[in-house]
Scaffold this motif. Structure first.
Motif, mmCIF file in Angstrom:
data_model
loop_
_atom_site.group_PDB
_atom_site.id
_atom_site.type_symbol
_atom_site.label_atom_id
_atom_site.label_comp_id
_atom_site.label_asym_id
_atom_site.label_seq_id
_atom_site.Cartn_x
_atom_site.Cartn_y
_atom_site.Cartn_z
ATOM 1 N N LEU A 68 0.863 -1.172 0.000
ATOM 2 C CA LEU A 68 0.000 0.000 0.000
ATOM 3 C C LEU A 68 0.902 1.225 0.000
ATOM 4 N N LYS A 69 0.784 2.057 -1.038
ATOM 5 C CA LYS A 69 1.595 3.269 -1.132
ATOM 6 C C LYS A 69 0.692 4.470 -0.945
ATOM 7 N N ILE A 70 1.063 5.317 0.032
ATOM 8 C CA ILE A 70 0.317 6.544 0.296
ATOM 9 C C ILE A 70 1.264 7.706 0.031
ATOM 10 N N GLU A 71 0.849 8.593 -0.879
ATOM 11 C CA GLU A 71 1.668 9.756 -1.222
ATOM 12 C C GLU A 71 0.999 11.016 -0.690
ATOM 13 N N ASN A 72 1.733 11.746 0.133
ATOM 14 C CA ASN A 72 1.255 13.008 0.685
ATOM 15 C C ASN A 72 1.575 14.124 -0.304
ATOM 16 N N LEU A 73 0.536 14.778 -0.832
ATOM 17 C CA LEU A 73 0.724 15.830 -1.834
ATOM 18 C C LEU A 73 0.706 17.222 -1.224
ATOM 19 N N THR A 74 0.696 17.307 0.103
ATOM 20 C CA THR A 74 0.643 18.607 0.775
ATOM 21 C C THR A 74 2.010 18.982 1.320
ATOM 22 N N GLY A 75 2.119 20.211 1.795
ATOM 23 C CA GLY A 75 3.378 20.720 2.315
ATOM 24 C C GLY A 75 3.565 20.513 3.799
ATOM 25 N N LYS A 76 2.726 19.703 4.438
ATOM 26 C CA LYS A 76 2.897 19.414 5.867
ATOM 27 C C LYS A 76 2.723 17.926 6.105
ATOM 28 N N ALA A 77 3.319 17.438 7.183
ATOM 29 C CA ALA A 77 3.207 16.018 7.523
ATOM 30 C C ALA A 77 1.747 15.666 7.774
ATOM 31 N N ALA A 78 1.380 14.435 7.419
ATOM 32 C CA ALA A 78 -0.012 14.021 7.558
ATOM 33 C C ALA A 78 -0.094 12.619 8.141
ATOM 34 N N SER A 79 -1.191 12.389 8.832
ATOM 35 C CA SER A 79 -1.475 11.088 9.417
ATOM 36 C C SER A 79 -2.713 10.518 8.721
ATOM 37 N N TYR A 80 -2.644 9.256 8.329
ATOM 38 C CA TYR A 80 -3.731 8.610 7.609
ATOM 39 C C TYR A 80 -4.218 7.405 8.409
ATOM 40 N N SER A 81 -5.522 7.320 8.612
ATOM 41 C CA SER A 81 -6.081 6.134 9.259
ATOM 42 C C SER A 81 -6.524 5.170 8.164
ATOM 43 N N VAL A 82 -6.225 3.897 8.377
ATOM 44 C CA VAL A 82 -6.513 2.866 7.383
ATOM 45 C C VAL A 82 -7.443 1.835 8.012
ATOM 46 N N SER A 83 -8.547 1.534 7.335
ATOM 47 C CA SER A 83 -9.465 0.497 7.816
ATOM 48 C C SER A 83 -9.703 -0.508 6.700
ATOM 49 N N TYR A 84 -10.099 -1.706 7.098
ATOM 50 C CA TYR A 84 -10.242 -2.821 6.166
ATOM 51 C C TYR A 84 -11.607 -3.456 6.367
ATOM 52 N N ASN A 85 -12.329 -3.663 5.272
ATOM 53 C CA ASN A 85 -13.628 -4.327 5.327
ATOM 54 C C ASN A 85 -13.570 -5.597 4.493
ATOM 55 N N GLY A 86 -14.220 -6.647 4.989
ATOM 56 C CA GLY A 86 -14.310 -7.893 4.240
ATOM 57 C C GLY A 86 -13.257 -8.917 4.574
ATOM 58 N N VAL A 87 -12.366 -8.648 5.534
ATOM 59 C CA VAL A 87 -11.327 -9.612 5.906
ATOM 60 C C VAL A 87 -11.944 -10.624 6.886
ATOM 61 N N PRO A 88 -11.961 -11.917 6.535
ATOM 62 C CA PRO A 88 -12.513 -12.925 7.444
ATOM 63 C C PRO A 88 -11.758 -12.969 8.780
ATOM 64 N N ASP A 89 -12.482 -13.214 9.856
ATOM 65 C CA ASP A 89 -11.892 -13.251 11.198
ATOM 66 C C ASP A 89 -10.868 -14.374 11.358
ATOM 67 N N ALA A 90 -11.031 -15.459 10.616
ATOM 68 C CA ALA A 90 -10.142 -16.613 10.763
ATOM 69 C C ALA A 90 -8.779 -16.378 10.103
ATOM 70 N N TRP A 91 -8.643 -15.357 9.287
ATOM 71 C CA TRP A 91 -7.369 -15.076 8.628
ATOM 72 C C TRP A 91 -6.412 -14.419 9.603
ATOM 73 N N GLU A 92 -5.130 -14.761 9.493
ATOM 74 C CA GLU A 92 -4.082 -14.059 10.228
ATOM 75 C C GLU A 92 -3.625 -12.903 9.350
ATOM 76 N N THR A 93 -3.566 -11.730 9.937
ATOM 77 C CA THR A 93 -3.203 -10.547 9.141
ATOM 78 C C THR A 93 -2.179 -9.690 9.875
ATOM 79 N N LYS A 94 -1.480 -8.909 9.108
ATOM 80 C CA LYS A 94 -0.619 -7.865 9.651
ATOM 81 C C LYS A 94 -0.934 -6.612 8.838
ATOM 82 N N LEU A 95 -1.836 -5.783 9.403
ATOM 83 C CA LEU A 95 -2.364 -4.630 8.682
ATOM 84 C C LEU A 95 -2.234 -3.377 9.541
#
Length: 149
Positions: A68-95
């Motif tokens: 996942l590549k996030i490019e900040n196009l502004t002139g100040k540092a930014a924080s992005y929150s990332v959420s995921y929908n549709g991932v089954p509970d039984a899967w092991e993830t690192k997100l």
């Protein structure tokens, strides 16, 4: 002068709503409207999602990785929150849930999915939703279809 016709002798508002002046006025209003819309719709960041490892069997699970590549196009540092929908509970993830990006920079974040046995031969659609500090959002969807080789 730009809104007046060739043969007009006196300029002013009247020439803006007659003949070629009317056409030029309509074109200018449309261009200003499109420019205003483009400025208001700008999110200030860009995202892309690329495949890495696909369908790799590891200890009764099948591994999928994405970048996942996030490019900040502004002139100040930014924080992005990332959420995921549709991932089954039984899967092991690192997100990641939060990504910090410096001004005018790009951050590359790996996403790891380890599917379970019950997910074999089943298509799963996952939605990644990214939201910046000002509340503007972007989303990407992709599908994972685990099969045993």
């Amino acid at each position: 002068m730009a809104l007046s016709g060739k043969r007009s002798t006196n300029g002013g508002f009247k020439n803006m709503v007659r003949g070629s002046g009317l056409v030029l006025t309509v074109i200018m209003v449309l261009l200003v409207s499109m420019f205003t819309f483009a400025l208001s719709a700008n999110t200030g960041f860009a995202i892309s999602l690329g495949k890495n490892l696909q369908n790799i069997p590891v200890q009764n699970r099948i591994v999928y990785t994405y970048d996942l590549k996030i490019e900040n196009l502004t002139g100040k540092a930014a924080s992005y929150s990332v959420s995921y929908n549709g991932v089954p509970d039984a899967w092991e993830t690192k997100l990641p849930k939060q990504v910090e990006v410096k001004p005018h920079a790009m951050e590359n974040v790996p996403l790891l999915f380890r599917t379970d046995e019950k997910s074999l031969n089943t298509n799963t659609t996952i939605t990644v939703l990214i939201k910046n500090d000002s509340g503007k959002t972007m989303e990407r969807q992709f599908s994972i279809f685990p099969v045993r080789k």
